[in-house]
Design a protein around this motif. Sequence first.
Motif, PDB file in Angstrom:
ATOM      1  N   THR A  17      47.344  35.642  35.810  1.00 10.08           N
ATOM      2  CA  THR A  17      46.611  36.652  34.804  1.00 10.08           C
ATOM      3  C   THR A  17      47.208  37.921  34.363  1.00 10.08           C
ATOM      4  O   THR A  17      47.228  38.307  33.170  1.00 10.08           O
ATOM      5  N   THR A  18      47.682  38.628  35.343  1.00  8.80           N
ATOM      6  CA  THR A  18      48.147  40.016  35.149  1.00  8.80           C
ATOM      7  C   THR A  18      49.535  39.808  34.454  1.00  8.80           C
ATOM      8  O   THR A  18      49.520  40.529  33.469  1.00  8.80           O
ATOM      9  N   LEU A  19      50.422  38.750  34.894  1.00 11.50           N
ATOM     10  CA  LEU A  19      51.593  38.890  33.994  1.00 11.50           C
ATOM     11  C   LEU A  19      51.374  38.321  32.650  1.00 11.50           C
ATOM     12  O   LEU A  19      51.993  38.744  31.879  1.00 11.50           O
ATOM     13  N   GLY A  20      50.475  37.609  32.309  1.00 14.51           N
ATOM     14  CA  GLY A  20      50.151  36.987  30.926  1.00 14.51           C
ATOM     15  C   GLY A  20      49.740  38.282  30.140  1.00 14.51           C
ATOM     16  O   GLY A  20      50.096  38.318  29.057  1.00 14.51           O
ATOM     17  N   TYR A  21      48.897  39.009  30.750  1.00 14.55           N
ATOM     18  CA  TYR A  21      48.216  40.280  30.184  1.00 14.55           C
ATOM     19  C   TYR A  21      49.522  41.157  29.880  1.00 14.55           C
ATOM     20  O   TYR A  21      49.730  41.500  28.690  1.00 14.55           O
ATOM     21  N   LEU A  22      50.249  41.402  30.639  1.00 14.86           N
ATOM     22  CA  LEU A  22      51.526  42.304  30.620  1.00 14.86           C
ATOM     23  C   LEU A  22      52.555  41.780  29.473  1.00 14.86           C
ATOM     24  O   LEU A  22      53.306  42.387  29.087  1.00 14.86           O
ATOM     25  N   ARG A  23      52.591  40.439  29.425  1.00 14.20           N
ATOM     26  CA  ARG A  23      53.568  40.031  28.456  1.00 14.20           C
ATOM     27  C   ARG A  23      53.361  40.261  27.157  1.00 14.20           C
ATOM     28  O   ARG A  23      54.147  40.405  26.447  1.00 14.20           O
ATOM     29  N   ARG A  24      52.012  40.510  26.773  1.00 14.91           N
ATOM     30  CA  ARG A  24      51.613  40.855  25.381  1.00 14.91           C
ATOM     31  C   ARG A  24      51.725  42.202  25.002  1.00 14.91           C
ATOM     32  O   ARG A  24      51.807  42.697  23.894  1.00 14.91           O
ATOM     33  N   GLY A  25      52.560  43.111  26.038  1.00 12.80           N
ATOM     34  CA  GLY A  25      52.890  44.398  25.750  1.00 12.80           C
ATOM     35  C   GLY A  25      51.474  45.403  25.982  1.00 12.80           C
ATOM     36  O   GLY A  25      50.679  45.322  25.232  1.00 12.80           O
ATOM     37  N   THR A  26      51.613  46.282  26.881  1.00  4.35           N
ATOM     38  CA  THR A  26      50.477  47.143  27.171  1.00  4.35           C
ATOM     39  C   THR A  26      51.107  48.686  27.487  1.00  4.35           C
ATOM     40  O   THR A  26      52.207  48.476  27.489  1.00  4.35           O
ATOM     41  N   GLY A  27      50.112  49.523  27.545  1.00  4.12           N
ATOM     42  CA  GLY A  27      50.801  50.899  27.652  1.00  4.12           C
ATOM     43  C   GLY A  27      50.689  50.916  29.323  1.00  4.12           C
ATOM     44  O   GLY A  27      50.950  52.288  29.613  1.00  4.12           O
ATOM     45  N   LEU A  28      50.458  50.057  30.100  1.00  5.86           N
ATOM     46  CA  LEU A  28      50.358  50.210  31.500  1.00  5.86           C
ATOM     47  C   LEU A  28      51.420  50.754  32.262  1.00  5.86           C
ATOM     48  O   LEU A  28      52.685  49.988  31.903  1.00  5.86           O
ATOM     49  N   LYS A  29      51.458  51.486  33.107  1.00  6.54           N
ATOM     50  CA  LYS A  29      52.551  51.931  34.137  1.00  6.54           C
ATOM     51  C   LYS A  29      52.536  51.589  35.089  1.00  6.54           C
ATOM     52  O   LYS A  29      53.766  51.496  35.855  1.00  6.54           O
ATOM     53  N   ARG A  30      51.348  50.760  35.598  1.00  8.23           N
ATOM     54  CA  ARG A  30      51.467  50.629  37.113  1.00  8.23           C
ATOM     55  C   ARG A  30      50.123  49.641  37.302  1.00  8.23           C
ATOM     56  O   ARG A  30      49.269  49.885  36.690  1.00  8.23           O
ATOM     57  N   VAL A  31      50.430  48.589  37.882  1.00  6.39           N
ATOM     58  CA  VAL A  31      49.428  47.554  38.340  1.00  6.39           C
ATOM     59  C   VAL A  31      49.442  47.569  40.000  1.00  6.39           C
ATOM     60  O   VAL A  31      50.321  47.262  40.361  1.00  6.39           O
ATOM     61  N   VAL A  32      48.299  47.946  40.506  1.00  3.56           N
ATOM     62  CA  VAL A  32      48.094  47.747  41.818  1.00  3.56           C
ATOM     63  C   VAL A  32      47.152  46.797  42.433  1.00  3.56           C
ATOM     64  O   VAL A  32      46.288  46.722  41.981  1.00  3.56           O
ATOM     65  N   PHE A  33      47.648  46.045  43.471  1.00  6.58           N
ATOM     66  CA  PHE A  33      46.938  44.897  43.994  1.00  6.58           C
ATOM     67  C   PHE A  33      46.696  45.660  45.418  1.00  6.58           C
ATOM     68  O   PHE A  33      47.883  45.772  46.145  1.00  6.58           O
ATOM     69  N   CYS A  34      45.596  45.771  45.970  1.00  8.77           N
ATOM     70  CA  CYS A  34      45.487  46.371  47.303  1.00  8.77           C
ATOM     71  C   CYS A  34      45.288  45.034  48.291  1.00  8.77           C
ATOM     72  O   CYS A  34      44.424  44.343  48.205  1.00  8.77           O
ATOM     73  N   LEU A  35      46.337  45.003  49.200  1.00  7.06           N
ATOM     74  CA  LEU A  35      46.342  43.825  50.016  1.00  7.06           C
ATOM     75  C   LEU A  35      46.403  44.447  51.278  1.00  7.06           C
ATOM     76  O   LEU A  35      47.127  45.246  51.667  1.00  7.06           O
ATOM     77  N   TYR A  36      45.465  43.819  52.178  1.00  7.17           N
ATOM     78  CA  TYR A  36      44.950  44.466  53.429  1.00  7.17           C
ATOM     79  C   TYR A  36      45.828  43.724  54.706  1.00  7.17           C
ATOM     80  O   TYR A  36      45.546  44.337  55.575  1.00  7.17           O
TER      81      TYR A  36
END
Length: 75
Positions: A17-36
């Motif tokens: 889902t995240t990669l699909g969203y980023l593929r469309r081009g966004t202004g996001l500089k960072r995506v954080v997944f908090c894994l414990y």
Amino acid sequence: GIFGYPLDRCATVMLATTLGYLRRGTGLKRVVFCLYEPRALEVFAKELQRLSASFETGASFRFLPTDEAAVPNDL
């Protein structure tokens, strides 16, 4: 995964889902997944490697220790 949801399927859904969203081009500089736990990191890293070959986003990926990811300096 949380509430018994299989960790491998969780990684696939979240990352695809995240990669699909980023593929469309966004202004996001960072995506954080908090894994414990280390096992979650292993599963997510493996799935990201598998998925990133089919999702060309132009993004680079890195995994940070919890203390670095929690307090980003460049946001």
